[in-house]
Design an enzyme around this catalytic site. Structure first.
Site, short mmCIF file in Angstrom:
data_model
loop_
_atom_site.label_atom_id
_atom_site.label_comp_id
_atom_site.label_asym_id
_atom_site.label_seq_id
_atom_site.Cartn_x
_atom_site.Cartn_y
_atom_site.Cartn_z
N HIS A 235 5.89 -28.89 -47.32
CA HIS A 235 4.80 -29.32 -48.18
C HIS A 235 3.96 -30.43 -47.53
CE1 HIS A 235 2.10 -29.51 -51.42
NE2 HIS A 235 2.15 -30.81 -51.25
N TYR A 239 -0.57 -31.42 -46.31
CA TYR A 239 -1.43 -32.62 -46.41
C TYR A 239 -1.77 -33.17 -45.03
CZ TYR A 239 -0.86 -32.14 -51.26
OH TYR A 239 -0.92 -31.61 -52.51
N HIS A 386 -4.23 -18.36 -52.18
CA HIS A 386 -4.26 -19.82 -52.38
C HIS A 386 -4.46 -20.55 -51.05
CE1 HIS A 386 -2.84 -23.87 -53.29
NE2 HIS A 386 -1.84 -23.72 -52.45
N PHE A 387 -3.68 -20.17 -50.04
CA PHE A 387 -3.77 -21.05 -48.86
C PHE A 387 -4.95 -20.71 -47.95
CE2 PHE A 387 -0.09 -18.35 -47.23
CZ PHE A 387 -0.74 -17.81 -46.13
N HIS A 388 -5.58 -19.57 -48.19
CA HIS A 388 -6.83 -19.38 -47.44
C HIS A 388 -7.97 -20.19 -48.05
CE1 HIS A 388 -4.63 -16.22 -45.35
NE2 HIS A 388 -5.51 -16.40 -44.39
N ARG A 449 3.18 -10.20 -50.49
CA ARG A 449 2.64 -10.77 -49.26
C ARG A 449 3.54 -10.37 -48.10
NH1 ARG A 449 4.32 -17.22 -49.08
NH2 ARG A 449 3.37 -17.03 -47.02
N ARG A 450 3.12 -10.70 -46.90
CA ARG A 450 3.94 -10.55 -45.70
C ARG A 450 4.54 -9.17 -45.53
NH1 ARG A 450 7.17 -16.30 -45.26
NH2 ARG A 450 5.60 -17.18 -43.93
#
Ligand code: HAS
Ligand code: CU
Length: 572
Positions: A235, A239, A386-388, A449-450
């Site tokens: 996590h 950041y 989300h992470f794109h 996913r994946r």
């Protein structure tokens, strides 16, 4: 901001040695971006079944390459370049020993090369080297030792880089004992303190377990333990990608909007909160892992909700600064000031669109973070959606936009075409809107996913109001637009280098905040205090879960725990 370069003097002229290392870091980042981005295009077309140039088995090699090169190499090489620039310019002093600076850069390059060779080996069946373990390298998937060694070397390089920046600050402080830490340096130091605390997890996971296991020195590992150590780091690493983007939003965006940062103290508070809260939340990636008690997951969820705060504060502060800029430029009204912003400037527009997308990415993050609602989206295509938006846009698009602003200061060359640059950042926004929206929706109807074969032949998804074919189409189109945008970015940057040098004075100065550091208590700059509190929070959040995992499953492997077979790596 005190102690900063005067507008007329380019960074390159004042700090030629440092400019070289910043350039080297950025080029390394861009090479990773180009190769990793190509991997993205291949995947988007493969899993939507539009174009298959690989065997599905090789999909995982490409996916690992894509994840590692973009999430680790591109982001972190850009970060070390940006941070070197930020510390040097905001302290207005050269690095202490340029040989050490090159040493950390070369260490990072060596680590990337080792891991890269291990991953690329996956394409060649005749050699026994491969690392098809994806960027999270969960056991029981096992990579060749070169991969783990490469990761370790790379991280050691980043530790050395941090040391370099701390050294500059220590020496600066000896000469300026009563001054507040300049904001950019403060942000770098806070980010690195977070990084030191969080990389301990991945270092233990790799050096004590995964590397010896892949070398055959130990027979097995406890997969839940290595997973938990990974997420202890996994996590905060998000950041680590975001904080350099925030550095640009806080310290560069206000000036290119034509205004000033709304509040320096608030920016410091945000970075302190990141240091305190980024690590004790990692278990929110493990809500579905058996073997971790619900209570610990609940604590991680609560911490995660508090961790929304620094980003919400950022949304307020950065938009307020933009509004100040717009009003300086003659903007008026409740919302019509938005029209007065410098939308023709690709650096500004890129960062503003990145921020806009992050508002959506933050929202899907809140959904992820809810313990019960996470069950709906975990391991589905929602998560890459989300992470794109977050790392793939808030971070990547900010870095590209930032490049348009910073490049002339490092090369004395203007960006070849501002029109192409503007088109490029808008194209990224459009491509990502299509791709990530479709990914979120596909995840909601259960698409995993994946996997190279998400359709699971013969299995019909309950598509509700959308069809799989329509969503696949949007992913394929979106992915293609993103790749075109990437090519335009890299092409524009490369061609700039062949342009003639800039002439005349160019203003790259950054203006002082409306409310400066003197408006905040000095305790905000007390790095020891915040580090100590951060460590206490980490110990509180992690000591009991880790003790329970070790006592259930054994330090080096499954004991008599109650884990299901898949988690133990036993193929039933
Ligand atoms: Fe996340 C999964 C929760 C932020 C990256 N996340 C991931 C994964 C990645 C990732 C890579 O709780 C997948 C890992 C894997 O492979 O399994 N995430 C959150 C939460 C936040 C969050 C609560 N994530 C990020 C950031 C990332 C990132 C940032 C990369 C950089 N995430 C999760 C959870 C999972 C997860 C669960 C696990 C899911 C699962 O089940 O596997 C928060 O930090 C978000 C806070 C953000 C906001 C938005 C504030 C808005 C701002 C915009 C201002 C506007 C401007 C522009 C400046 C509250 C700051 C204005 C423009 C004008 C024109 C006016
Ligand atoms: Cu997370």
């Amino acid at each position: 901001m005190s102690n900063e370069l005067e507008g007329e003097e380019l960074f390159l002229d004042r700090f030629p040695k440092e400019a070289r290392i910043v350039r080297a870091s950025l080029w390394s980042a861009f090479i990773a971006l180009g190769i990793g981005g190509l991997g993205g295009l291949i995947q988007a077309l493969h899993r939507t079944n539009y174009l298959r140039i690989l065997e599905s088995a090789d999909y995982y090699t490409v996916l690992t390459l894509h994840g590692v090169l973009l999430a680790i190499s591109f982001t972190i090489f850009f970060l070390v370049g940006l941070f070197t620039w930020a510390v040097t310019r905001s302290l207005d002093r050269p690095v202490e020993d340029i040989r050490f600076t090159w040493a950390w850069y070369l260490t990072m390059v060596a680590g990337t090369a080792l891991a890269g060779i291990a991953i690329l080996g996956g394409f060649v069946d005749s050699i026994p080297i491969s690392a098809d373990v994806l960027f999270t390298f969960y056991a029981p998937l096992q990579a060749h030792p070169l991969f783990y060694a490469g990761l370790a070397v790379f991280i050691i390089g980043t530790w050395m880089a941090g040391l370099d920046w701390f050294r500059s600050w220590w020496n600066w402080r000896a000469e300026n004992p009563d001054e507040r830490i300049p904001l950019q340096t403060f942000m770098v130091l806070m980010t690195m303190l977070m990084w030191y605390i969080s990389t301990i997890g991945v270092a233990i996971s790799v050096l004590a377990f995964l590397l010896p296991w892949s070398l055959g020195l130990i027979e097995q590992v406890n997969p839940l333990l290595t997973r938990t150590l990974f997420w202890y780091f996994g996590h905060p690493v998000v950041y680590f990608w975001l904080m350099p983007a925030y550095l640009l939003w806080y310290t560069v965006m206000p000036s290119i909007s034509g205004g000033r940062l709304f509040s320096d103290p608030l920016a410091r508070v945000v970075f302190v909160l990141f240091l305190l809260l980024s690590t004790p939340v990692g278990i929110h990636h493990q809500y579905l892992d058996p073997g971790i008690a619900e209570g610990f997951k609940f604590i991680a969820m609560t911490n995660t909700m508090f961790l929304l705060l620094p980003s919400l504060l950022t949304a307020f502060t950065v938009v307020a600064s933009m509004e100040h800029g717009a009003r300086q430029r003659g903007g008026e009204g409740y919302l019509s000031w938005l029209g007065a912003l410098p939308w023709r400037d690709p650096a500004f527009t890129g960062m503003a669109l990145a921020g806009l997308m992050f508002a959506a990415g933050g929202f899907s993050g809140m959904v992820n973070a809810g313990m019960n609602i996470n069950y709906l989206i975990h391991n589905s295509l929602w998560v890459p959606g989300h992470f794109h938006l977050t790392v793939g846009t808030a971070v990547a698009l900010t870095f590209m936009a930032g490049t348009y602003w910073i490049l002339p200061q490092l090369t004395r060359r203007r960006v070849y075409s501002r029109t192409i640059a503007l088109f490029q950042v808008i194209l990224w926004f459009v491509g990502m809107t299509l791709m990530s929206n479709a990914m979120h929706r596909a995840g909601l109807i259960g698409m995993p996913r994946r996997t190279a074969e998400p359709q699971y032949e013969g299995f019909a998804f309950d598509a509700g109001f959308s069809t799989v074919a329509e969503l696949d189409f949007q992913v394929a189109i979106g992915g293609t637009l993103l790749f075109i945008s990437l090519v335009l970015f890299l092409g524009n940057v490369i061609v700039s280098l062949f342009e003639g040098p800039m002439e005349g004075p160019v203003d790259f100065s950054l203006d002082d905040p409306l409310s400066g550091p003197e408006d905040s208590p000095k305790v905000l700059d007390n790095l020891w205090l915040w580090t100590a509190i951060a460590i206490v929070l980490v110990v509180l959040a992690y000591s009991l879960p880790i003790a329970a995992i070790v006592s259930d499953g054994g330090l080096f492997g499954p004991g008599t725990g109650t884990y299901p077979a898949w988690l133990l790596g036993v193929i039933p």
